[in-house]
Design a protein around this motif. Structure first.
Motif, PDB file in Angstrom:
ATOM      1  N   LYS A 184     -16.976  21.567  13.996  1.00 21.51           N
ATOM      2  CA  LYS A 184     -15.679  21.082  13.505  1.00 21.51           C
ATOM      3  C   LYS A 184     -15.870  20.143  12.317  1.00 21.51           C
ATOM      4  CE  LYS A 184     -11.296  19.495  15.429  1.00 21.51           C
ATOM      5  NZ  LYS A 184     -10.611  18.970  16.624  1.00 21.51           N
ATOM      6  N   LYS A 185     -16.884  19.300  12.406  1.00 20.47           N
ATOM      7  CA  LYS A 185     -17.177  18.337  11.342  1.00 20.47           C
ATOM      8  C   LYS A 185     -17.723  19.029  10.091  1.00 20.47           C
ATOM      9  CE  LYS A 185     -18.869  14.693  13.204  1.00 20.47           C
ATOM     10  NZ  LYS A 185     -19.868  13.768  13.817  1.00 20.47           N
ATOM     11  N   SER A 186     -18.461  20.137  10.298  1.00 16.47           N
ATOM     12  CA  SER A 186     -19.154  20.804   9.191  1.00 16.47           C
ATOM     13  C   SER A 186     -18.268  21.777   8.429  1.00 16.47           C
ATOM     14  CB  SER A 186     -20.377  21.576   9.720  1.00 16.47           C
ATOM     15  OG  SER A 186     -21.262  20.723  10.381  1.00 16.47           O
ATOM     16  N   THR A 187     -17.150  22.194   9.031  1.00 19.38           N
ATOM     17  CA  THR A 187     -16.292  23.197   8.393  1.00 19.38           C
ATOM     18  C   THR A 187     -15.104  22.517   7.711  1.00 19.38           C
ATOM     19  OG1 THR A 187     -15.236  23.534  10.561  1.00 19.38           O
ATOM     20  CG2 THR A 187     -16.959  25.081   9.925  1.00 19.38           C
ATOM     21  N   ARG A 188     -14.264  23.312   7.074  1.00 23.51           N
ATOM     22  CA  ARG A 188     -13.150  22.786   6.269  1.00 23.51           C
ATOM     23  C   ARG A 188     -12.216  21.899   7.097  1.00 23.51           C
ATOM     24  NH1 ARG A 188     -12.323  25.135   1.264  1.00 23.51           N
ATOM     25  NH2 ARG A 188     -13.696  26.899   0.823  1.00 23.51           N
ATOM     26  N   SER A 189     -11.805  20.809   6.519  1.00 21.00           N
ATOM     27  CA  SER A 189     -10.975  19.835   7.241  1.00 21.00           C
ATOM     28  C   SER A 189      -9.596  20.395   7.580  1.00 21.00           C
ATOM     29  CB  SER A 189     -10.824  18.558   6.410  1.00 21.00           C
ATOM     30  OG  SER A 189     -10.254  18.855   5.149  1.00 21.00           O
ATOM     31  N   GLU A 190      -9.125  21.382   6.785  1.00 24.84           N
ATOM     32  CA  GLU A 190      -7.773  21.923   7.036  1.00 24.84           C
ATOM     33  C   GLU A 190      -7.734  22.947   8.167  1.00 24.84           C
ATOM     34  OE1 GLU A 190      -9.176  24.243   3.248  1.00 24.84           O
ATOM     35  OE2 GLU A 190      -9.494  22.273   4.189  1.00 24.84           O
ATOM     36  N   PHE A 191      -8.897  23.347   8.708  1.00 28.98           N
ATOM     37  CA  PHE A 191      -8.889  24.309   9.809  1.00 28.98           C
ATOM     38  C   PHE A 191      -8.233  23.707  11.049  1.00 28.98           C
ATOM     39  CE2 PHE A 191     -12.904  26.763   8.211  1.00 28.98           C
ATOM     40  CZ  PHE A 191     -12.112  27.510   7.344  1.00 28.98           C
ATOM     41  N   LYS A 192      -7.472  24.528  11.779  1.00 29.67           N
ATOM     42  CA  LYS A 192      -6.673  24.043  12.918  1.00 29.67           C
ATOM     43  C   LYS A 192      -7.512  23.759  14.173  1.00 29.67           C
ATOM     44  CE  LYS A 192      -2.702  26.983  11.641  1.00 29.67           C
ATOM     45  NZ  LYS A 192      -1.896  28.113  12.117  1.00 29.67           N
ATOM     46  N   TRP A 193      -8.448  24.640  14.491  1.00 31.96           N
ATOM     47  CA  TRP A 193      -9.231  24.551  15.724  1.00 31.96           C
ATOM     48  C   TRP A 193      -8.315  24.473  16.952  1.00 31.96           C
ATOM     49  CZ3 TRP A 193     -14.236  25.762  15.930  1.00 31.96           C
ATOM     50  CH2 TRP A 193     -14.981  25.685  14.756  1.00 31.96           C
ATOM     51  N   GLU A 194      -7.360  25.412  17.029  1.00 29.19           N
ATOM     52  CA  GLU A 194      -6.416  25.459  18.159  1.00 29.19           C
ATOM     53  C   GLU A 194      -6.617  26.748  18.948  1.00 29.19           C
ATOM     54  OE1 GLU A 194      -2.554  25.219  16.425  1.00 29.19           O
ATOM     55  OE2 GLU A 194      -2.755  23.093  15.868  1.00 29.19           O
ATOM     56  N   LYS A 195      -6.471  26.668  20.290  1.00 24.99           N
ATOM     57  CA  LYS A 195      -6.596  27.871  21.126  1.00 24.99           C
ATOM     58  C   LYS A 195      -5.406  28.785  20.834  1.00 24.99           C
ATOM     59  CE  LYS A 195      -9.005  28.594  24.405  1.00 24.99           C
ATOM     60  NZ  LYS A 195      -9.536  28.040  25.659  1.00 24.99           N
ATOM     61  N   PRO A 196      -5.629  30.090  20.591  1.00 25.14           N
ATOM     62  CA  PRO A 196      -4.512  30.994  20.322  1.00 25.14           C
ATOM     63  C   PRO A 196      -3.710  31.304  21.580  1.00 25.14           C
ATOM     64  CG  PRO A 196      -6.590  32.193  20.299  1.00 25.14           C
ATOM     65  CD  PRO A 196      -6.933  30.746  20.463  1.00 25.14           C
ATOM     66  N   GLU A 197      -2.522  31.817  21.395  1.00 21.55           N
ATOM     67  CA  GLU A 197      -1.612  32.106  22.499  1.00 21.55           C
ATOM     68  C   GLU A 197      -2.220  33.144  23.443  1.00 21.55           C
ATOM     69  OE1 GLU A 197       2.925  33.812  23.195  1.00 21.55           O
ATOM     70  OE2 GLU A 197       2.261  33.265  21.180  1.00 21.55           O
TER      71      GLU A 197
END
Length: 603
Positions: A458-471
């Motif tokens: 999470k720290k190494s990838t783009r800050s704008e990525f959501k990292w949310e579980k999909p429906e």
């Protein structure tokens, strides 16, 4: 979707675990990093390879040991009353991920079945004046650099003595190379167990792919490991990598000392260089009855016994594969750098089998394991139209998890089929490009296969990525939505402009925890990271076929643009293999023929 492109600690301050970590040889690590960076493809430059294919010197895809006794194996399924129906029958494919059946005895029939369902020919293809074979285990460019060996106790109708044999897939036969002492197996391994060894012939792959071939050879080792693990599971057998053995022991065990020492040139050279057709020993697997209790291996004792293999009489002379060759020197320097030493301290740990969860059992088509593994094909094109339900997508990914998914434990250890064959915690993740999954927004997703890496990822990838579980995502599936939007074009561009990456239901890149793994565990982990991607790729192949679609591995992709898309910097994480899954386009000009002559047609 916007998808643009110190002071050393004192020994006393280190924990016990840190003190036991290997201290990588700086030169060997530098060689591996040099190879990896030099063999990257980029938008303006591909890794070095041959300019066109030298068809006159295309390597023979079949290694034979001339004059070694050749013993045929049984062809299955076959209408033959001499074969027990319990051997011919195969369990349903998806049932193996829940639990293994009771173990079959080791016999001529069951050994035949193991090879038939893992490393044998699966079909012949023909069009015009060309005819070529396909195998159960996939290979980059269908070049098959991987050779297999059986090291086993006496087996009726094969050998009255313990033996080492080379597997000849064209004939579905064993070439007996030598016999060994009767106390070898009872001394070290449980009853009804045997070994399968793998080696690689780099020349077979580099003939077409040049310097990048070392990567592809190790993908193929991973595919072969998984192919054997799945076929063994169908027989109620478990499989584990004997990773305490070092390079020299593997060389003796498989009889590969017969190849002359190879002097590596200082630059790529062309000419008659038959010595580059040698076999590089990769690994050996122990196959044993599922549920064997208290099973451990004394590596020191095993190594001592293997030392005597140098004195055995080895039968057969290896056939010549090509008249002329090109030697890509960096492949052989890197293979030298990653030779694994013996590591005897930990012994062999066989963890309890962990089953994978089920969220959509109806996705499977009721195929047996043999139907899936023998009818699996690599898709050449995708139709750009096939859609799969979200539940099927989730089900496929559940079987891609290393630790199983029937409990609330974090993903990390490799305990589920076929990953349990490997001897290290999962180091490979998957970034997914979703194109045609009903009920799931198109976009970029991430499957975290070792949850200890989650924070670092999470720290190494783009800050704008959501990292949310999909429906609708199962609780036990660590899948995260990063960004939504149409990513067909970007996935094609990243996979060397190949339409197949965007025309499937989804495609993916396998992202490995890279340089930290090489530093913490040893530079010999470099090929093993590719093995792990091959095992994961084999699961994707089988899952795709089991749900009625297809898949193919993609070795050609632009390495650093993939990292840029994700926002990755440095070499803590690196993309090592791409894959695509979807509805295949069949080429009607190509005719399928049976793998072996006889009453059984399985093409």
């Amino acid at each position: 979707m916007s998808l643009s492109s110190s002071s050393a600690p004192s020994p006393s301050s280190l924990t016990k675990e840190e003190q036991q970590r290997p201290n990588p040889d700086p030169q060997k690590l530098a060689q591996v990093l040099k190879y990896h960076n030099q063999t990257k493809h980029s938008f303006n430059k591909y890794a070095r390879g041959p300019h066109g294919l030298d068809w006159a010197n295309q390597p023979n895809p079949f290694r034979r040991y001339v004059s070694a006794p050749l013993l045929p194996l049984l062809h299955l399924p076959i209408d033959d009353n001499s074969i027990p129906s319990t051997v011919v029958d195969a369990p349903l494919y998806h049932s193996l991920f829940l639990s293994l059946p009771p173990p079959k005895p080791v016999s001529h029939s069951s050994i035949s079945q193991l090879f038939y369902d893992s490393l044998a020919l699966s079909a012949w293809k023909t069009t015009g004046y060309s005819t070529w074979s396909l195998r159960v285990n996939p290979s980059s460019g269908n070049l098959h650099p991987t050779e297999a060996y059986l090291i086993a106790p006496p087996i009726e109708l094969i050998s009255n003595d313990p033996f080492v044999a080379h597997y000849a897939p064209k004939e579905h036969s064993l070439e007996i190379r030598t016999t060994i002492t009767h106390d070898f197996f009872p001394k070290i391994f449980p009853e009804n167990s045997f070994l399968i060894g793998f080696s690689s012939i780099f020349w077979r792959e580099s003939w077409k792919y040049g310097e990048r071939a070392f990567r592809y050879c190790n993908h193929d080792v991973g595919h072969a490991i998984a192919a054997v693990a799945v076929a063994a599971a169908g027989l109620g057998w478990d499989v584990k990598l004997l990773d305490g053995l070092g390079y020299n022991e593997l060389k003796k065990l498989m009889g590969l000392e017969i190849y002359p020492e190879f002097e590596i040139p200082s630059k790529p050279i062309k000419g008659k260089i038959p010595e580059i057709e040698f076999e590089h020993p990769d690994c050996v697997l122990v196959v044993f009855p599922n549920g064997s209790n208290g099973f451990d291996v004394n590596y020191k004792e095993l190594s001592s016994v293997i030392a005597g293999f140098s004195n055995l009489e080895w039968k057969g002379k290896p056939n010549l594969l090509s008249k002329e060759h090109i030697c890509w020197d960096i492949i052989y320097r890197t293979a030298e750098a990653v030779k694994k030493p013996s590591t005897w301290t930990n012994g062999l740990l066989v963890d309890a089998f962990k089953g994978s969860g089920v969220c959509s059992e109806e996705s499977y088509k009721g195929l047996t394991v043999r139907e899936v593994v023998r009818k699996r094909r690599s898709a050449v094109d995708m139709d750009g139209a096939t859609v799969i339900p979200r539940e099927t997508f989730y089900q496929i990914l559940l079987h891609c998890l290393p630790s199983g998914s029937q409990s609330e434990e974090k993903q990390k250890g490799q305990l589920a089929l076929p990953f349990r064959a490997l001897s290290w915690d999962a180091e490979v993740h998957a970034v997914l490009f979703v194109h045609r999954v009903r009920g799931l927004p198109n976009g970029l997703y991430f499957l975290v296969r070792n949850e200890d890496h989650f924070s670092e990822l999470k720290k190494s990838t783009r800050s704008e990525f959501k990292w949310e579980k999909p429906e609708g995502c199962p609780e036990t599936l660590p899948l995260y939505e990063l960004a939504t939007g149409d990513c067909q074009q970007i996935s094609k561009q990243l996979s060397c402009h190949q339409d197949i990456a965007g025309d499937g239901c989804f495609s993916l890149g396998m992202v490995a925890h890279f340089e930290p793994t090489l530093r913490d565990k040893g530079v010999w982990m470099y090929p093993r990271l590719f093995w792990e991607t091959g095992v994961l790729g084999q699961v994707l192949y089988l899952e795709a076929h089991a749900v009625g679609i297809s898949a193919t591995g993609i070795g050609c992709y632009f390495d650093d643009p993939v990292h840029e898309l994700l926002g990755l910097r440095g070499s803590n994480f690196q993309s090592l293999y791409h894959f695509t899954v979807g509805g295949p386009v069949l080429d009607k000009r190509i005719m399928s023929l049976p793998a072996y002559p006889g009453p059984s047609v399985d093409a």
